[in-house]
Write an enzyme that holds these catalytic residues in place. Structure first.
Site, short mmCIF file in Angstrom:
data_model
loop_
_atom_site.label_atom_id
_atom_site.label_comp_id
_atom_site.label_asym_id
_atom_site.label_seq_id
_atom_site.Cartn_x
_atom_site.Cartn_y
_atom_site.Cartn_z
N PHE A 109 0.82 -1.23 0.00
CA PHE A 109 0.00 0.00 0.00
C PHE A 109 0.84 1.27 0.00
O PHE A 109 0.35 2.34 -0.31
CB PHE A 109 -0.97 -0.01 1.19
N LYS A 110 2.12 1.14 0.34
CA LYS A 110 2.96 2.34 0.40
C LYS A 110 3.08 3.03 -0.96
O LYS A 110 3.41 4.20 -1.05
CB LYS A 110 4.31 2.00 1.00
N ASP A 111 2.79 2.29 -2.04
CA ASP A 111 2.78 2.91 -3.37
C ASP A 111 1.74 4.03 -3.47
O ASP A 111 1.91 4.96 -4.26
CB ASP A 111 2.43 1.86 -4.44
#
Ligand SMILES: *Cc1c(COP(=O)(O)O)cnc(C)c1O
Length: 493
Positions: A109-111
């Protein structure tokens, strides 16, 4: 209404958003918070027909009105490098909706934040007329490093240097980082653990002499970790988006409330859900899910934050953390903006590793439920959900599902619930394959990735498919004492 940023500890205020983004952290060690949380002033009927990028532009624009080319930043960040047309996917299964946030280039999810941050950062630098090249320094235990590399790779006016513990990341995570192409990326293994890497990076940031030396050569250091407000704000968008999608497909009616369950480490993702709630999304409960490093569960139950305990290495490594930095922002909001209180808590955390909040602040936190899951429960949950619902989860998402199940059993709450699904199961192939009994004794995690896909029928994310064949370009490891020199060398100094 103009929006400015101030330090949670009171040392700075009236900071413009470009400056807050470039600085990352306030001079007094506090985190930047907006001086008010803007409301959603377009009705949901209209908003629900916005595309993801339109919605992002609307929400982020409320916080960062001074970023002149915001729409083009957003369109460059959220494009076809995402596997999902709508950038995120909402999948209903096993009595909840999974908000899959892992369809970006690095499968975590860090994208969602790190593909946008480089554009926000370069735009901010231009507007501030700093005329410096930004050097992003990052210590990583796995997911942040690759997402930051992918975000900053090839972005003009930036360089990124990542340090990871040589023996502290999974083979897939390591391969993702050391195969990063593009000339502006630098990756080093550290002979040590994550703490060594993190401490080394903090030392470099605190080194005033190095700072002015770099400045004299046209460079400026900045950080891509989740204390940067430029990482937090983009995460608000997907909570709003998921609510609107549920309205659109009739799962929710106007006025219905929603629960969000968030597998939590540094408290950034769940804080973004709180901001969405303050903006006007009708939230019933936020559910904060932790692994065996359950500092937050204890805190939410007792009101005492105590980091004096050993860090446990678990099968959900991105949540192996004892100091959840973004909790500081939540304390600021829950204490009615009392900078003095926040500073006192953080000073105590620094000196004694423990602090207790007042009963009033604690009762303000009642809308957050905290729970945790053990490693065995995590694996068991992956297996159960796969067998019963044919839905494959990674270890972090499984913790969220388990904590939600416990919450539901103990409260009987039947509010519609969305689980933030933070990583592709293939990012943690070994644990997931073992959990569902499909590892067949295979020790090579890359091979296992393909057999897991075959057995489950779940597609391997584009960013991981074929990764074992990529050319390794970053081969250098260094000692922690050498990090400063390595930074200079990487910059040709
Ligand atoms: C970083 C990460 C988390 C924790 O998110 P925070 O914002 O730090 O709370 C959870 N799951 C995965 C897969 C992550 O990479």
């Amino acid at each position: 209404m103009n929006i400015f940023y101030k330090s949670t500890r009171g040392g700075e205020s009236g900071i413009s958003c470009p400056l807050a983004i470039v600085k990352g952290i306030a001079n007094d060690g506090g985190l930047f918070v907006p001086d008010h949380i803007p409301g959603i002033d377009v009705d949901f009927e209209t908003l629900k027909d916005y595309s993801y990028n339109e919605l992002a532009c609307y929400i982020i624009g409320k916080y960062f009105p001074e970023i002149e080319n915001l729409r083009s930043c957003i369109d460059s960040a959220y494009d076809d490098k995402f596997d999902s047309d709508s950038r995120v996917s909402l999948v209903e299964s096993c009595g909840v909706s999974f908000l899959e946030l892992y369809h970006g280039p690095t499968a975590a999810f860090k994208d969602m934040a790190l593909s946008l941050l480089p554009y926000l950062m370069t735009s901010s630098i231009k507007q501030l007329e700093l005329e410096k090249e930004v050097v992003i320094l990052t210590a990583t235990s796995g997911d942040t490093g690759k997402a930051a590399l992918a975000g900053f790779a090839g972005v003009p006016g930036t360089k990124i240097i990542v340090f990871f513990p040589s023996d502290g990341v999974s083979s897939i995570q390591k391969m993702q980082m050391v195969t990063q192409s593009e000339d502006n990326t630098f990756v080093f293994g550290i002979e040590g653990n994550f703490d060594d890497a993190q401490t080394g990076v903090k030392k470099i940031f605190a080194d005033k002499e190095l700072g002015s030396y770099l400045s004299g050569h046209g460079y400026m250091l900045s950080s891509a970790n989740s204390i940067n407000i430029g990482r937090l704000v983009p995460q608000i968008v997907y909570y709003v988006h998921s609510y609107l999608e549920l309205l659109k497909n009739g799962k929710l009616s106007k006025g219905d409330k929603i629960n969000f369950v968030v597998p939590t480490g540094n408290f950034g993702n769940i804080l973004a859900a709180y901001y969405a709630m303050q903006m006007g999304i009708p939230v019933n409960k936020l559910i904060c899910a932790s692994n065996e490093n359950n500092v937050l569960t204890d805190f939410l139950t007792s009101g005492t934050y105590d980091r004096n305990r050993p860090l446990i290495k678990t099968n959900s490594p991105s949540m192996d953390i004892l100091v959840s930095s973004n909790l500081e922002r939540m304390l600021y909001h829950m204490s009615g903006g009392s900078e003095a209180k926040v500073k006192a808590f953080m000073d105590k955390l620094g000196s004694e590793g423990v602090y207790s909040i007042d009963p009033e602040i604690k009762s303000n936190l009642d809308f957050i439920y905290g729970g945790c899951a053990s490693e065995d429960e995590t694996l068991e949950t992956i297996n159960n959900v796969y067998r019963e619902c044919n839905y494959l989860m990674d270890t972090h998402t499984a913790i969220a599902y388990k904590v939600y199940s416990d919450y539901k059993a103990s409260t009987g709450d039947s509010t519609y619930t969305v689980i933030a699904s933070t990583a592709s199961p293939f990012k943690f192939t070994m644990s997931v394959a073992n959990a569902i009994g499909e590892s067949g004794g295979e020790a090579d995690e890359f091979k296992l990735m393909y057999s897991l896909s075959e057995k489950t029928g779940v597609r391997i994310p584009r960013g991981l498919d074929g990764i074992e064949k990529l050319k390794i370009v970053h081969k250098t490891t260094c000692k922690k004492e050498e990090m400063k020199d390595v930074v200079k060398k990487s910059l040709g100094l």
